[in-house]
Write an enzyme that holds these catalytic residues in place. Structure first.
Site, PDB file in Angstrom:
ATOM      1  N   ARG A  67       0.844  -1.178   0.000  1.00 43.51           N
ATOM      2  CA  ARG A  67       0.000   0.000   0.000  1.00 43.51           C
ATOM      3  C   ARG A  67       0.884   1.234   0.000  1.00 43.51           C
ATOM      4  O   ARG A  67       2.097   1.142   0.103  1.00 43.51           O
ATOM      5  CB  ARG A  67      -0.976   0.004   1.193  1.00 43.51           C
ATOM      6  CG  ARG A  67      -0.465  -0.566   2.503  1.00 43.51           C
ATOM      7  CD  ARG A  67       0.253   0.312   3.494  1.00 43.51           C
ATOM      8  NE  ARG A  67       0.060   1.705   3.459  1.00 43.51           N
ATOM      9  CZ  ARG A  67       1.073   2.564   3.611  1.00 43.51           C
ATOM     10  NH1 ARG A  67       2.308   2.107   3.768  1.00 43.51           N
ATOM     11  NH2 ARG A  67       0.843   3.849   3.598  1.00 43.51           N
ATOM     12  N   GLY A  68       0.228   2.388  -0.230  1.00 40.36           N
ATOM     13  CA  GLY A  68       1.001   3.611  -0.395  1.00 40.36           C
ATOM     14  C   GLY A  68       1.083   3.936  -1.874  1.00 40.36           C
ATOM     15  O   GLY A  68       1.432   3.071  -2.687  1.00 40.36           O
ATOM     16  N   ASP A  75      -2.128  11.008  -2.102  1.00 40.06           N
ATOM     17  CA  ASP A  75      -2.485   9.958  -3.062  1.00 40.06           C
ATOM     18  C   ASP A  75      -2.879  10.521  -4.404  1.00 40.06           C
ATOM     19  O   ASP A  75      -2.790   9.827  -5.418  1.00 40.06           O
ATOM     20  CB  ASP A  75      -3.612   9.095  -2.479  1.00 40.06           C
ATOM     21  CG  ASP A  75      -3.107   8.277  -1.309  1.00 40.06           C
ATOM     22  OD1 ASP A  75      -3.103   8.797  -0.176  1.00 40.06           O
ATOM     23  OD2 ASP A  75      -2.676   7.123  -1.537  1.00 40.06           O
TER      24      ASP A  75
HETATM   25  C1  LIG Z   1       3.482   8.114   0.007  1.00 39.78           C
HETATM   26  S1  LIG Z   1       1.865   7.815  -0.371  1.00 39.78           S
HETATM   27  C2  LIG Z   1       1.243   7.244   1.130  1.00 39.78           C
HETATM   28  C3  LIG Z   1      -0.236   7.454   1.230  1.00 39.78           C
HETATM   29  O1  LIG Z   1      -0.950   6.255   0.893  1.00 39.78           O
HETATM   30  C4  LIG Z   1      -1.693   5.874   2.031  1.00 39.78           C
HETATM   31  O2  LIG Z   1      -2.905   5.250   1.747  1.00 39.78           O
HETATM   32  P1  LIG Z   1      -3.015   3.628   1.858  1.00 39.78           P
HETATM   33  O3  LIG Z   1      -2.294   3.214   3.102  1.00 39.78           O
HETATM   34  O4  LIG Z   1      -4.512   3.372   1.911  1.00 39.78           O
HETATM   35  O5  LIG Z   1      -2.381   3.102   0.587  1.00 39.78           O
HETATM   36  C5  LIG Z   1      -1.930   7.173   2.760  1.00 39.78           C
HETATM   37  O6  LIG Z   1      -2.916   7.956   2.134  1.00 39.78           O
HETATM   38  C6  LIG Z   1      -0.574   7.784   2.640  1.00 39.78           C
HETATM   39  O7  LIG Z   1      -0.476   9.164   2.883  1.00 39.78           O
END
Ligand SMILES: CSC[C@H]1O[C@H](OP(=O)(O)O)[C@H](O)[C@@H]1O
Length: 347
Positions: free
Chosen positions: A44-45, A236
């Site tokens: 994720r990320g 994002d």
């Molecule tokens: C460096 S982007 C990280 C960004 O993504 C995360 O969302 P998720 O854990 O659902 O993929 C979160 O919004 C972070 O800020």
């Protein structure tokens, strides 16, 4: 520790759903398993899922090497479409897939599937390598915002686990800490999936950076008591006007920062900018299943059958954003002009 690794035609993902209790890896030998990992937030990320999708397309291409080129192109387009369905908000996913598919358009007429696969693999490796370089540039630019020792608050995880290398917001924190200008990080736990508690706190402790874990509803009191002097988060998807989509709860933090006169910084590579949308109103917000809210660590924390609203992201309006840190430098309002200039730098 890397979230995404490509080696010997295998995409290896650190399974982030098991952290911090277990450090286990998932070896993906087909694109379908990689797609599942994105859906499940095993990876994720925004930048990390972009890179994972790019390598998933390489896996998909390798599986259809025996097709004719027209069949190969069509089948890979279908795989790209399926990967785009995994998560709707982080634009990096779409940016990476589009960049991979553009490789096929640039192939010479006589290219065969083996040549196509080689070109696709090179492009995925380039995406991963560039993310590493971009993280490092953002860290240097962002650290310039911190000229004296402060504590900062961050939300969710925008670190090495969210990228291919050191992270976006956490990359800036690492650099400013090494310069003695960030002395402590207050990490929001980030309900419902606790990326802050499980991932950011873990990453910062691994790095030896002082971190204080708080629940999301403590952020206001921490600011009221002057325990933090700045906020820095990832993103994002960023629209042309500077509206920022990020993990749910970011908007609340931005409103609180404004109320308390605290700068609210966003760290994001250009691959997180959506140059096709004018405002955050156009950003699709992922909604996830109710059990993410009604259970915690496998334990039920809400009555059976309760109705749930579970948006995984929110949008922070650009007036609440003090500055946006990119690999090209620091953007400040008016964001329409700054982002228009950025788009020219990306061309
Ligand atoms: C460096 S982007 C990280 C960004 O993504 C995360 O969302 P998720 O854990 O659902 O993929 C979160 O919004 C972070 O800020």
């Amino acid at each position: 520790m890397h979230a995404v690794v490509w080696s010997n035609n295998c995409l290896t993902l650190l399974n982030q759903t098991l952290l911090p209790a277990k450090v286990e890896y998932i070896d993906c030998y087909d694109w379908q398993r990689a797609a599942e990992a994105i859906k499940r937030l095993e990876v994720r990320g925004a930048p990390a899922i972009g890179a994972a999708a790019a390598f998933a397309l390489v896996l998909g291409a390798r599986a259809i090497a025996g097709l004719t080129m027209p069949e190969f192109r069509q089948k890979l387009a279908d795989t790209a479409e399926a990967l785009q369905q995994t998560r709707p908000t982080a634009v990096n996913l779409f940016w990476a897939i589009n960049r991979m598919m553009s490789v096929l358009q640039k192939l010479p007429e006589q290219a065969d599937t083996l040549a196509a696969i080689a070109a696709l693999e090179q492009q995925a490796l380039a995406i991963a390598q560039e993310d590493k370089a971009v993280n490092e540039k953002m860290a240097v630019h962002g650290a310039k915002l911190f000229t004296s020792p402060v504590s900062v608050l961050t939300h969710c995880n925008a670190g090495a686990l969210a990228t291919v290398a050191i992270g976006t917001a956490l990359g800036v924190i690492h650099e400013a800490w090494s310069q003695g200008n960030i002395t402590r990080v207050f990490a929001d736990e980030t309900r419902p999936l606790l990326q802050g508690a499980r991932l950011t706190a873990w990453e910062l402790m691994q790095a030896g950076i002082p971190v204080t874990l708080i629940t999301d509803n403590m952020a206001g009191w921490v600011m009221k008591n002057n325990m933090v002097q700045a906020v820095i988060v990832g993103a994002d998807r960023i629209a042309l006007n500077g509206d920022v989509a990020n993990k749910i709860g970011t908007y609340s933090v931005a409103v609180l920062a404004k109320e308390h006169g605290i700068p609210f910084y966003v760290a994001a590579p250009t691959s997180t900018f959506d140059f096709t949308i004018h405002s955050g109103a156009d950003i699709p917000i992922e909604e996830r299943c109710a059990t993410e809210v009604t259970s915690l660590g496998g334990n039920c924390v809400a009555p059976q059958g309760v109705e749930v609203f579970n948006p995984a992201f929110d949008v922070t309006p650009h007036p609440l954003v003090t500055a946006i840190i990119t690999e090209f430098g620091i953007l400040r309002a008016p964001y329409n002009q700054a982002i228009s200039q950025l788009s020219k730098q990306c061309e």
